[in-house]
Design a protein around this motif. Structure first.
Motif, PDB file in Angstrom:
ATOM      1  N   PRO A  99      41.308  32.255  64.225  1.00 28.25           N
ATOM      2  CA  PRO A  99      42.153  31.764  63.058  1.00 28.25           C
ATOM      3  C   PRO A  99      41.985  30.184  62.742  1.00 28.25           C
ATOM      4  O   PRO A  99      43.025  29.601  62.464  1.00 28.25           O
ATOM      5  N   GLN A 100      40.717  30.004  62.430  1.00 30.57           N
ATOM      6  CA  GLN A 100      40.580  28.697  62.051  1.00 30.57           C
ATOM      7  C   GLN A 100      41.240  28.691  60.554  1.00 30.57           C
ATOM      8  O   GLN A 100      41.213  29.557  59.634  1.00 30.57           O
ATOM      9  N   PRO A 101      41.662  27.437  60.238  1.00 31.25           N
ATOM     10  CA  PRO A 101      42.283  27.197  58.898  1.00 31.25           C
ATOM     11  C   PRO A 101      41.409  27.550  57.900  1.00 31.25           C
ATOM     12  O   PRO A 101      40.328  27.085  57.718  1.00 31.25           O
ATOM     13  N   CYS A 102      41.796  28.226  56.907  1.00 29.62           N
ATOM     14  CA  CYS A 102      40.945  29.134  55.915  1.00 29.62           C
ATOM     15  C   CYS A 102      41.523  28.658  54.708  1.00 29.62           C
ATOM     16  O   CYS A 102      42.641  28.531  54.057  1.00 29.62           O
ATOM     17  N   ILE A 103      40.477  27.850  53.520  1.00 27.81           N
ATOM     18  CA  ILE A 103      40.636  27.571  52.612  1.00 27.81           C
ATOM     19  C   ILE A 103      40.762  28.622  51.409  1.00 27.81           C
ATOM     20  O   ILE A 103      41.503  28.797  50.538  1.00 27.81           O
ATOM     21  N   LYS A 104      39.786  29.516  51.617  1.00 31.81           N
ATOM     22  CA  LYS A 104      39.649  30.751  50.773  1.00 31.81           C
ATOM     23  C   LYS A 104      38.652  31.674  51.570  1.00 31.81           C
ATOM     24  O   LYS A 104      37.720  31.433  52.384  1.00 31.81           O
ATOM     25  N   ILE A 105      38.907  33.109  51.226  1.00 31.39           N
ATOM     26  CA  ILE A 105      38.223  34.174  51.677  1.00 31.39           C
ATOM     27  C   ILE A 105      37.352  34.756  50.448  1.00 31.39           C
ATOM     28  O   ILE A 105      37.944  34.911  49.555  1.00 31.39           O
ATOM     29  N   GLY A 106      36.012  34.863  50.616  1.00 31.38           N
ATOM     30  CA  GLY A 106      35.294  35.364  49.444  1.00 31.38           C
ATOM     31  C   GLY A 106      34.785  37.014  49.928  1.00 31.38           C
ATOM     32  O   GLY A 106      34.633  37.379  51.057  1.00 31.38           O
ATOM     33  N   ALA A 107      34.839  37.863  48.866  1.00 32.65           N
ATOM     34  CA  ALA A 107      34.531  39.044  48.943  1.00 32.65           C
ATOM     35  C   ALA A 107      33.482  39.471  48.224  1.00 32.65           C
ATOM     36  O   ALA A 107      33.664  39.361  46.974  1.00 32.65           O
ATOM     37  N   TYR A 108      32.457  40.205  48.798  1.00 34.22           N
ATOM     38  CA  TYR A 108      31.171  40.742  47.867  1.00 34.22           C
ATOM     39  C   TYR A 108      31.334  42.213  47.721  1.00 34.22           C
ATOM     40  O   TYR A 108      31.484  42.921  48.793  1.00 34.22           O
ATOM     41  N   GLY A 109      31.097  42.722  46.536  1.00 38.33           N
ATOM     42  CA  GLY A 109      31.133  44.008  46.185  1.00 38.33           C
ATOM     43  C   GLY A 109      30.522  44.615  45.114  1.00 38.33           C
ATOM     44  O   GLY A 109      29.784  43.726  44.502  1.00 38.33           O
ATOM     45  N   ASP A 110      30.453  46.031  45.059  1.00 42.99           N
ATOM     46  CA  ASP A 110      29.613  46.443  43.701  1.00 42.99           C
ATOM     47  C   ASP A 110      29.921  46.104  42.379  1.00 42.99           C
ATOM     48  O   ASP A 110      31.380  46.199  42.263  1.00 42.99           O
TER      49      ASP A 110
END
Length: 205
Positions: A80-91
């Protein structure tokens, strides 16, 4: 300076963070699980490090990253490190539909936006480039009418609407051009310089 889609504002004179909004911890694992079911791959941004799943890490050149990049087998290892944003890669062909599905699932919980043809980002629900720009106008005591904003993708729409002059790049998506006050040249044709010359420098005495 606005970074991370508006999650962080940095005073470049002192290199200090003046505003930051983290992804609510209780939604990190649920959004990872939901996006995983849609065959997306992840990276996880903290203030000091960018973590990318190995399959994604090996696929991309990360030279534009402004923090060190580390490969992990599964992005859940970082929680659970403090997260600024999550990026997600897809088609690219199916990502818009996946974005709409994730927006529906996490309405009012997260800000879900598409930043490129193959990239989604998940942020604090109050984060956007527009809100960051509003914060800067308050800090500098200026009006929206004094602001020029440039954009080319879905995550720029609100910012272009907020600014006194919203400029779409010539290579922008059509929905971005539709809300802009002016469409300039493309990124590779010095579109920002073209608009500044037209709306700023040409008006100076």
């Amino acid at each position: 300076m606005i970074t991370s889609n508006g999650a962080t504002i940095i005073d470049t004179r002192t290199n200090t963070i003046v505003h930051e909004q983290l992804v609510p911890e209780q939604y990190i694992l649920p959004v990872l699980e939901a996006a995983r079911r849609l065959d997306l791959q992840f990276c996880y941004y903290t203030s000091e490090q960018l973590y990318a799943e190995k399959t994604l890490y090996d696929r991309h050149n990360w030279y534009l990253a402004d923090v060190p990049v580390r490969s992990v087998q599964d992005i859940v290892e970082v929680y659970p490190q403090p997260c600024i944003k999550i990026g997600a890669y897809g088609d690219a062909e199916t990502l818009r539909e996946k974005r709409l599905e994730l927006e529906r699932l996490f309405a009012d919980q997260l800000y879900v936006t598409q930043t490129a043809a193959q990239w989604l980002e998940f942020l604090h629900p109050e984060v956007s480039k527009a809100n960051a720009l509003k914060t800067i106008t308050r800090l500098l005591d200026i009006q929206p009418s004094e602001v020029i904003a440039f954009g080319d993708n879905h995550n720029d729409l609100e910012m272009l609407r907020f600014a006194g002059l919203g400029v779409a790049m010539g290579n922008a998506h059509e929905e971005v051009k539709a809300v802009a006050d002016y469409v300039t040249l493309t990124n590779t044709e010095d579109g920002v310089a073209d608009a500044l010359e037209k709306f700023v420098f040409a008006l100076q005495p």
